[in-house]
Structures are given as structure tokens and as C-alpha cells.
Design an enzyme around this catalytic site. Structure first.
Site, mmCIF file in Angstrom:
data_model
loop_
_atom_site.group_PDB
_atom_site.id
_atom_site.type_symbol
_atom_site.label_atom_id
_atom_site.label_comp_id
_atom_site.label_asym_id
_atom_site.label_seq_id
_atom_site.Cartn_x
_atom_site.Cartn_y
_atom_site.Cartn_z
ATOM 1 N N ASP A 188 10.816 16.255 32.220
ATOM 2 C CA ASP A 188 11.701 15.818 33.293
ATOM 3 C C ASP A 188 12.919 15.091 32.731
ATOM 4 O O ASP A 188 12.809 13.976 32.231
ATOM 5 C CB ASP A 188 10.931 14.899 34.241
ATOM 6 C CG ASP A 188 11.694 14.572 35.500
ATOM 7 O OD1 ASP A 188 12.823 15.085 35.661
ATOM 8 O OD2 ASP A 188 11.169 13.810 36.333
ATOM 9 N N ASP A 386 19.698 19.020 35.769
ATOM 10 C CA ASP A 386 18.350 18.487 35.955
ATOM 11 C C ASP A 386 17.309 19.579 35.759
ATOM 12 O O ASP A 386 17.377 20.632 36.397
ATOM 13 C CB ASP A 386 18.235 17.880 37.355
ATOM 14 C CG ASP A 386 16.890 17.236 37.610
ATOM 15 O OD1 ASP A 386 16.305 16.692 36.652
ATOM 16 O OD2 ASP A 386 16.421 17.269 38.758
#
Length: 506
Positions: A188, A386
Site C-alpha cells: 500500500d 496510489d
């Protein structure tokens, strides 16, 4: 012929000559041009085949065999100091490799709806976190909802607002402890704190690997409350001088436990001692399959910061594929990369902002003010890359311009109804391949990234419904999601403040 008729004929000829002469001058000065648009092919049959295979018996068998391992397996690695510039590497696997969709969903459409629900929760939490920082509000200034019971009674840790992020789309396999034992971890780039489930487990979700036992590792060391690592946490507490952490995610997932240091191992490429991670005793959420989360953000407690990586890169395979790719630290940037400036916010150090200036559709740049992608002095706006967000989000004006340009060139395709957050969808059920307009991203510095068709037209069911994989947001922040990143190596050069995109480099 009379003199009058003759004069009229001469006058008519003169008028026509004059018209032709004027027209020729206009054509020479302003030549008529026709706009040429570019198209590319979308392999409908192949992507639908991948979608259907997720629910096949063969896929289930192959997946179980691929990740079956001995619970006592340990790895021996070479030591790599924190300041080392040597390359460290891990494999990346899509979520379907660990969490087989057939066990939880009846069909591909149901899986898509679940993915989009998780994605929306993540995007909302990213925006909320940024807005709070811009307003100068910290997690410790917030209180939980009165009916929100996230904490076990025996842990004296605070509850945060749930404005962090969490996702489980891609996993990597990381070694933890001495001797090292490997665990699947969610990767992440929108989070900083790395953590894994630990014994004794007060409340833990199901994971593929055995739960980590601190007593089995000689390098496990709890952090005290006055350490730099503990005081750097956004949310922390003390219990008998030991540092406790707690992280809540936008979808309601959370982890609570001891903040410790451990040795982490990167396969056979090296290991790093004394990395601060969370040892979670109370964990719930959508991380099923993985043992925890690998924080790759830009904050001081992220793995990239702690190992002093000068760069890191990843390539994300198709989310419906059983194949794997690589997560690399301190590797050389591919030579064929499209580059863009890597920007930092003075409010939120977790996210990786990129200098995006616009889009092209069909080979023609569309009219979007570059200011829509800029970040102002307060820290609002900007564009982040992201790994955990699936669908790229754009401010309403930018999205409308992109969508409208695309639909003008797809009038030959059969439209169908909206699906969840997608408002531009097509029926390809009778097609095996289709020509669609090209889509490209433009970056500050003048470079352009052309996207494969499968990175912006995705199946949402197994019957041939495809949607344009962009969505609008009321926020001024844009997010480049992992659907658009699939099959592209994304290289973050932290030393040179540059992001590089290299297609077909998994």
C-alpha cells in the site's frame, strides 16, 4: 444576343472568376484540415476468459497449489545494512491469488460490486485524511463514534477516526523475524505503518500463513513509549511503558497491538534489522488471506523510509490474473520510461503526488485547464499515484471533458446502463475484439503515457458489459488508480523526485 444580355453574361463570368479567386486565396491562407484520431484494439475474448476463469474449478486448484507452504519454513538471507544501496526484491500477487472469489461471490458482477465498494471507501478515506491535514486536525484530536467498539477491553489504546486507508488488491511475500518466516502482506503506497497479526490473538481474521509468534523470533523487540518511533505515530498509547499502536481504515478495518522492531527479509536479496512494525493482537477487516500490511508511503515510519531506499518500483499484473510480478527497492529505472516530477505536499507526507497536466483521447489532447490538477499552497488538490485505489478519480470538470471526448468517438459502439460509479458502459457481448479510441496521460515536462485499452475499458460482469474505468470526485484531489497502472512498471525515484512509467516491463 442583345448588348444587355452580352453584358450580363460577361458580368456573370467575372463574378464567378472573382469568387473562385477569393476562394483560392482563403484556401491558401486557411487550408481545410481534417482531424485524425487514433484507435487501438481491446481483446474482449481474452479479458472475459480471465474473468470466467476466476470461478472455475481448475483456477481454484491451481491457486491452492501455488501458495501451499510448510508452516515451519524459514529462509536464510544475507544481511543488508540500512544505508545499503543494494537491490531488494519481493514478488507481488493479485488479491485473487489468496482470496479466491468463488468462495465469497456468486459471479463476476458480484465481485466487481465488492471491489468498487472497497474502492469507494478507500477514496473517501484518502480525501478525508487530506482534508483533515489541510485544516490542521490530527487523529489524536478526534473522538470515535459512541457506538463504535473497535478496541478490546484489555488494551489501553486510543481509537482513531478511521480516516486512514486500507486495501487488499495486491500482496507481497515478506520475511519477518529471526529465523525468518515468510508472510503475505498487502502492499500500500497510501499507508505508512507496516503490521502483521501476532500471537496471542485476541481477535484475528483468517490468513493464509500461520500467525506470527513473537516468542519464536530472537530479533523481536518491543518499543518503549519514549522512543522516536513511538512518538512519531499519529495514534499511540502506553501500557507498562510499552508502545501501543492503532490504525483504522476507511472500510472499517482496523489493527491494534504492540509497536515493535523486527528484522525483515526480502527473499534471498537481503534483510534489514530493527524495522518498526505493528504486532497486531486485535485485527478485523478486508485483509483476508494476508497476514498484514506493508506501508510503502512517504512518511517517516513507512518501510521505504526506514530502510532508506533511494527508490522503489512495482509492476501490477491484471487483477484477474494468477501471475505475479516484482516489488523492487533501489533498482535501476527502466531505460524506456515515461517520466514525471514527483511532488511532495507540505501537509501530507504519506502520498506520492505527480505532475499531471492533461489527457489525450484518440491522439488529440483535450481541453482541460492544467490548474485542475495543481496543488495549492494550502495542500488541497494535486494528483497522487496510489497502488491501493482501483479506479482513477478526477475532479468533475476534468472527468466530464475526458468522458465526453471518449463518448464522441465511440458512437459506433453499443451503449448500456450505468454500473455503480461508472456512467459510461458498453455492451460487447457479441464481439471478440473492438476498436476503441486511445487514451493517454500528459505529464509536466512534456512526456506522454499511452494506456493499453484494457487499462481503461474493464469488464464488470462475465456477459460482456465493459465500462470506462474513470470516475468523478467532488474533491479537488485526483488519484491515478491501479487499473490504469496494470502492466506498467511504476518507479519512484525518491532521491531525484521523479516518477517513471515503463509499459510492458513486469
Amino acid at each position: 444576343m442583345s448588348q444587355i444580355e452580352n453584358n450580363m453574361s460577361i458580368s456573370s463570368k467575372a463574378t464567378k472568376f472573382l469568387q473562385i479567386f477569393i476562394l483560392s486565396l482563403i484556401l491558401c491562407t486557411h487550408p481545410i484540415t481534417s482531424t485524425t484520431y487514433t484507435f487501438t484494439s481491446l481483446d474482449v475474448s481474452s479479458s472475459l476468459s480471465s474473468a470466467l476463469s476466476l470461478f472455475s474449478t481448475q483456477q481454484t486448484t491451481d491457486t491452492n497449489n501455488l501458495y501451499k507452504h510448510d508452516s515451519g519454513t524459514t529462509t536464510t538471507t544475507t544481511t543488508s545494512n540500512l544505508s545499503s544501496s543494494g537491490t531488494l526484491s519481493l514478488e507481488i500477487h493479485p488479491r485473487v491469488s489468496l482470496h479466491a472469489p468463488h468462495r465469497a461471490y456468486t459471479d463476476y458482477r458480484a465481485l466487481t460490486m465488492s471491489r468498487l465498494a472497497r474502492d469507494t471507501a478507500r477514496v473517501n478515506s484518502i480525501i478525508a485524511k487530506t482534508n483533515l491535514r489541510v485544516m490542521g486536525i490530527r487523529h489524536m484530536d478526534l473522538n470515535p463514534l459512541e457506538d463504535q467498539q473497535l478496541m478490546p477491553n484489555d488494551l489501553e489504546a486510543p481509537v482513531s477516526s478511521g480516516t486512514s486507508m486500507g486495501s487488499g488488491e495486491y500482496f507481497s511475500r515478506l520475511g519477518v523475524g529471526s529465523p525468518s518466516k515468510e508472510f503475505f502482506m498487502v502492499i500500500d503506497t497510501g499507508s505508512d505503518i507496516s503490521w502483521l497479526q501476532c500471537q496471542p490473538c485476541s481477535d484475528c481474521y483468517q490468513q493464509t500463513d500461520p500467525i506470527f509468534s513473537p516468542s519464536s523470533s530472537s530479533s523481536y523487540s518491543p518499543l518503549t513509549c519514549n522512543t522516536r518511533e513511538c512518538t512519531t505515530l499519529e495514534v499511540s498509547a502506553c501500557r507498562n511503558s510499552a508502545c501501543l499502536y492503532q490504525v483504522s481504515y476507511g472500510d472499517g478495518s482496523y489493527t491494534v497491538g504492540d509497536f515493535v522492531t523486527e528484522t525483515v527479509s526480502f527473499g534471498s536479496s537481503g534483510r534489514v534489522p530493527k524495522v518498526a512494525i505493528g504486532c497486531g493482537h486485535e485485527n478485523e477487516g478486508l485483509f483476508v488471506g494476508a497476514a498484514g500490511l506493508l506501508g510503502l508511503g512517504g512518511g517517516p515510519l513507512s518501510l521505504t523510509s526506514q530502510i532508506k531506499a533511494t527508490s522503489f518500483s512495482y509492476c501490477l499484473v491484471d487483477r484477474d490474473s494468477p501471475k505475479s510480478s516484482a516489488l523492487e527497492f533501489n533498482a535501476v529505472k527502466p531505460a524506456d520510461s515515461v517520466t514525471a516530477p514527483l511532488l511532495k505536499s507540505n501537509k501530507v507526507n504519506t502520498f506520492y503526488y505527480v505532475g499531471l497536466t492533461g489527457f489525450s483521447v484518440g491522439g488529440q489532447q483535450i481541453s482541460i485547464p492544467p490548474s485542475l490538477f495543481g496543488m495549492d499552497d494550502s495542500g488541497s488538490g494535486g494528483v497522487i499515484v496510489d497502488s491501493g485505489t482501483a479506479v482513477t478519480r478526477l475532479p468533475s470538470q476534468a472527468y466530464s471533458s475526458l468522458r465526453d471526448s471518449f463518448t464522441r468517438l465511440t458512437q459506433h459502439l453499443k451503449p448500456t446502463g450505468n454500473v455503480a460509479l461508472f456512467d459510461t458502459c458498453y455492451d460487447f457481448s457479441s464481439l471478440s475484439s473492438v476498436k476503441v479510441p486511445t487514451v493517454a496521460l500528459h505529464f509536466a515536462g512534456g512526456q506522454t503515457l499511452d494506456l493499453p485499452a484494457k487499462n481503461y475499458l474493464i469488464p464488470v460482469d462475465s456477459s460482456g458489459t465493459y465500462c470506462f474505468a474513470f470516475a468523478e470526485t467532488a474533491s479537488s484531489m485526483s488519484i491515478i488508480g491501479n487499473v490504469q497502472q496494470q502492466g506498467i512498471r511504476v518507479h519512484y525515484d525518491l532521491a531525484k523526485s521523479q516518477v517513471a512509467f515503463s509499459p510492458n516491463n513486469c
